[in-house]
Design an enzyme around this catalytic site. Structure first.
Site, PDB file in Angstrom:
ATOM      1  N   GLU B  58       0.814  -1.212   0.000  1.00 20.45           N
ATOM      2  CA  GLU B  58       0.000   0.000   0.000  1.00 20.45           C
ATOM      3  C   GLU B  58       0.849   1.264   0.000  1.00 20.45           C
ATOM      4  O   GLU B  58       0.537   2.246  -0.680  1.00 20.45           O
ATOM      5  CB  GLU B  58      -0.953   0.007   1.212  1.00 20.45           C
ATOM      6  CG  GLU B  58      -2.041  -1.064   1.161  1.00 20.45           C
ATOM      7  CD  GLU B  58      -1.565  -2.424   1.650  1.00 20.45           C
ATOM      8  OE1 GLU B  58      -0.439  -2.515   2.178  1.00 20.45           O
ATOM      9  OE2 GLU B  58      -2.314  -3.417   1.484  1.00 20.45           O
ATOM     10  N   HIS B 128     -10.901  -3.567  10.612  1.00 14.81           N
ATOM     11  CA  HIS B 128     -11.533  -3.385   9.302  1.00 14.81           C
ATOM     12  C   HIS B 128     -12.756  -2.479   9.367  1.00 14.81           C
ATOM     13  O   HIS B 128     -13.549  -2.464   8.434  1.00 14.81           O
ATOM     14  CB  HIS B 128     -11.980  -4.743   8.733  1.00 14.81           C
ATOM     15  CG  HIS B 128     -10.888  -5.508   8.052  1.00 14.81           C
ATOM     16  ND1 HIS B 128      -9.692  -5.796   8.648  1.00 14.81           N
ATOM     17  CD2 HIS B 128     -10.810  -6.055   6.813  1.00 14.81           C
ATOM     18  CE1 HIS B 128      -8.930  -6.498   7.816  1.00 14.81           C
ATOM     19  NE2 HIS B 128      -9.586  -6.659   6.695  1.00 14.81           N
TER      20      HIS B 128
END
Lengths: 323, 322
Positions: B58, B128
């Site tokens: 990322e 999450h």
């Protein structure tokens, strides 16, 4: 495209050397605020690598970044004005030493975050090539950066997508004060090998050696090759940062410093020139820097009312902080 | 009138911009197959070069996008998980956002960071389920949180065309909202929208919470007249539009799916009370201070701002001011 002229290579290392010495004087004189990370001793790397590049290529550097900007041909006067925080500076006085950039020359900036340039340059080269240009790029970083995950991720991306980026590790043996033996497991070249990236280890103190290695890598990359890595062994002649001039930090043995300084890239390249040629370059560099210092110090300071100019390329403005 | 889901509206926006501008390309994890079901079909239509699957790197691909933007392209990154924004906060804030100022205006970094299914997806637990839009508003990165399919389309299109970095949060709880949509048009940044007019209190609701606020306003309709204001963009914030609303109603409640301390609700309230003398103290309904969403569904739900809390806050602010 490669510039193998020994005189021009000498001029570049000499310019960077004297620029940095003048800049250190301006730090001590209070005209440069915040200090600098002098590139003294490492000039041969920026000079040699950039001599192997063409006009459409891009580079990004480090917190010790003056040499990369100058080696790409940036105006020393505007560079010095930037360090002095003047509106005539390359970045209009908004970047300073650690962020000096000249996009017109493909210098996408010195960058103060260790290891940050690798992924940015990889994207910039990919982006330019996607527009049909023949760009290659250089990401300069120090030995400290080889422990930054972000850089290793960039190695992977560049290799995976075959983006022609030359990763140049300026291994001066120290990440600030941390010796490489205390920080790097395995080796720098070994990190490249892990991603299938060809790596060469060269003497960073010899500008011709660096130029030849970079030129060979650039040729291979332009012929369709993927990224490569050059580990240029070098020695930092001065402090990590000029704050060390006031605060003595004891981390480099004096005899090591003496030995390191003995291999001087400016002297090594200078000895390849006839004395008269060398003297002519020296005089010309001195005149250039005299004018640069005058230009920088005579230039206006930015208006505090414009402190957040350029914050948004879109022209968006936020609220002010007061009241 | 065609009915369009929020998720498909995002797909349409991406497809339209890819078709309109060759500088636009997508970058992200599993986007060619469309694991988030937002990029579905785009790789087949536009090719793997413009819909690029990335390795799980990322930080590198976020800065890769910065570099590509510096080279004149308009990357759109999809992050599958909102918490990945913590991982790339450095790359967005320290590089993409700071480049124009630090270089004295030599460059622009037009990157869009699209976060489908932000916030809780119920049962996805601590790492999450975050909704960190307030962080980006704080650092001054353009931040949008659309509530409806039309705004999802219009704000994503505008984000992609914008010359600075933009983070687009597409809340999980809004992704399946469907609406009758006549025409899909760009929506300007920094312009709020009043979904329901009212006289007694202005409820500012962020993202999916707009639908909760509308439901509560309807439930309470015979007791109190609630105006529902959707800022749509959190930074820059439509303070003029909100001030106009609160100046009429005199009361303010903010419904925000962020953590309480230093959240956008605090900023909204502060900005309003700097300008308007309220009839009653303002209230905010948020996640608790320092909240981490626990796994068990009842706990997950308990930590998010709810309709009952909003109804209570509305009642309290009405009582305070009477």
């Amino acid at each position: 495209m490669t510039d193998a002229d020994p005189v021009r290579l000498y001029r570049t290392v000499r310019l960077i050397r004297r620029f940095e010495e003048r800049a250190v004087e301006l730090v001590h004189g209070g005209q440069i605020v915040g200090g600098i990370h002098p590139y003294l001793g490492q000039e041969g790397i920026a000079a040699g690598v950039c001599a192997a590049l063409g006009a459409d290529d891009v580079v990004a550097g480090t917190h010790r970044g003056h040499g990369h900007v100058l080696a790409r041909g940036a105006d020393p006067a505007r560079m010095l004005a930037e360090l002095c925080g003047r509106v005539t500076g390359l970045n209009a006085g908004r970047g300073g030493s650690m962020h000096a950039a000249d996009f017109s020359l493909g210098v996408l900036g010195a960058n103060a975050i260790v290891g940050a340039s690798g992924a940015i340059i990889t994207g910039a080269v990919w982006g330019r090539r996607r527009q049909g240009r023949d760009t290659v790029g250089v990401s300069f970083f120090g030995d400290g950066a080889v422990n930054e995950g972000m850089l290793l991720e960039a190695f992977n991306l560049a290799a995976l997508w075959r983006v022609p980026v030359l990763f140049v590790c300026e291994n001066n043996g120290y990440a600030t004060t941390m010796p490489i033996a205390g920080a790097v497991a395995g080796s720098i070249a070994g990190r490249a090998a892990a991603f299938g990236i060809p790596a060469a280890r060269v003497d960073g103190q010899d500008p011709e050696t660096v130029r030849a290695a970079a030129a060979a890598a650039v040729d291979r990359m332009r012929a369709g090759g993927g990224p490569e890595l050059i580990e240029a062994r070098t020695y930092r002649f001065d402090a990590h940062h000029t704050f060390e001039h006031a605060v003595r930090l004891d981390y480099r043995p004096p005899d090591e410093v003496t030995r390191g300084r003995a291999r001087d890239p400016v002297r090594i390249q200078g000895e390849r020139l006839p004395d008269a040629d060398r003297a002519a370059v020296d005089a010309e560099v001195e005149a250039t820097l005299d004018a640069a210092v005058r230009f920088a110090l005579d230039s206006p300071r930015p208006d505090p009312a414009d402190a957040l100019a350029y914050l948004y390329a879109s022209g968006l403005t936020g609220r002010t902080g007061g009241g | 009138m065609p009915r369009l889901s929020y998720r498909r509206a995002l797909t349409r926006a991406l497809a339209d911009e890819l078709a309109r501008d060759d500088a636009v390309f997508l970058l992200g994890e599993d986007i060619q197959v469309g694991a988030s079901m937002v990029t579905t079909g785009l790789a087949r239509r536009f090719g793997a070069d413009r819909v690029r699957d990335t390795p799980l790197s990322e930080q590198a691909f976020t800065s890769f996008a910065t570099g590509a933007a510096l080279a004149g392209l308009r990357p759109v990154i999809e992050f599958q998980i909102p918490s990945l924004l913590f991982l790339v906060f450095e790359q967005i804030v320290n590089h993409a956002h700071k480049f124009p100022l630090m270089t004295g205006g030599q460059c622009a970094v037009p990157v869009t960071y699209l976060v489908p299914d932000s916030g809780s997806r119920t049962g996805w637990a601590g790492q999450h389920s975050d909704h960190p839009y307030s962080l980006f508003a704080h650092v001054g990165v353009v931040t949008v949180v659309p509530a409806t399919p039309a705004d999802a389309y219009g704000l994503l299109v505008t984000a992609i065309r914008h010359d600075d970095p933009v983070v687009v949060f597409a809340p999980a709880a809004a992704m399946d909202v469907r609406d009758d949509v006549d025409d899909l048009v760009p929506v300007p940044l920094g312009r709020g929208r009043i979904h329901r007019f009212g006289d007694d209190v202005t409820v500012v609701a962020v993202g999916h919470l707009v639908h909760d606020a509308l439901a509560v306003a309807e439930e309470l309709a015979d007791q109190v007249s609630v105006e529902v204001f959707d800022p749509r963009t959190l930074y820059p914030f439509d303070i003029d539009g909100l001030t106009e609303s609160v100046a009429r109603t005199g009361r303010l409640v903010v419904l925000d799916d962020g953590n309480r301390s230093c959240g956008i609700a605090a900023e909204i309230i502060a900005s309003v009370v700097e300008r308007v003398r309220l009839l009653a103290p303002p209230r905010r309904v948020t996640r608790p201070d320092g909240a981490v969403l626990p796994f068990a569904p009842a706990l997950d739900r308990a930590v998010q701002p709810g309709r009952d809390q909003l109804a209570t806050a509305i009642h309290l602010t009405m009582k305070d001011g009477s």
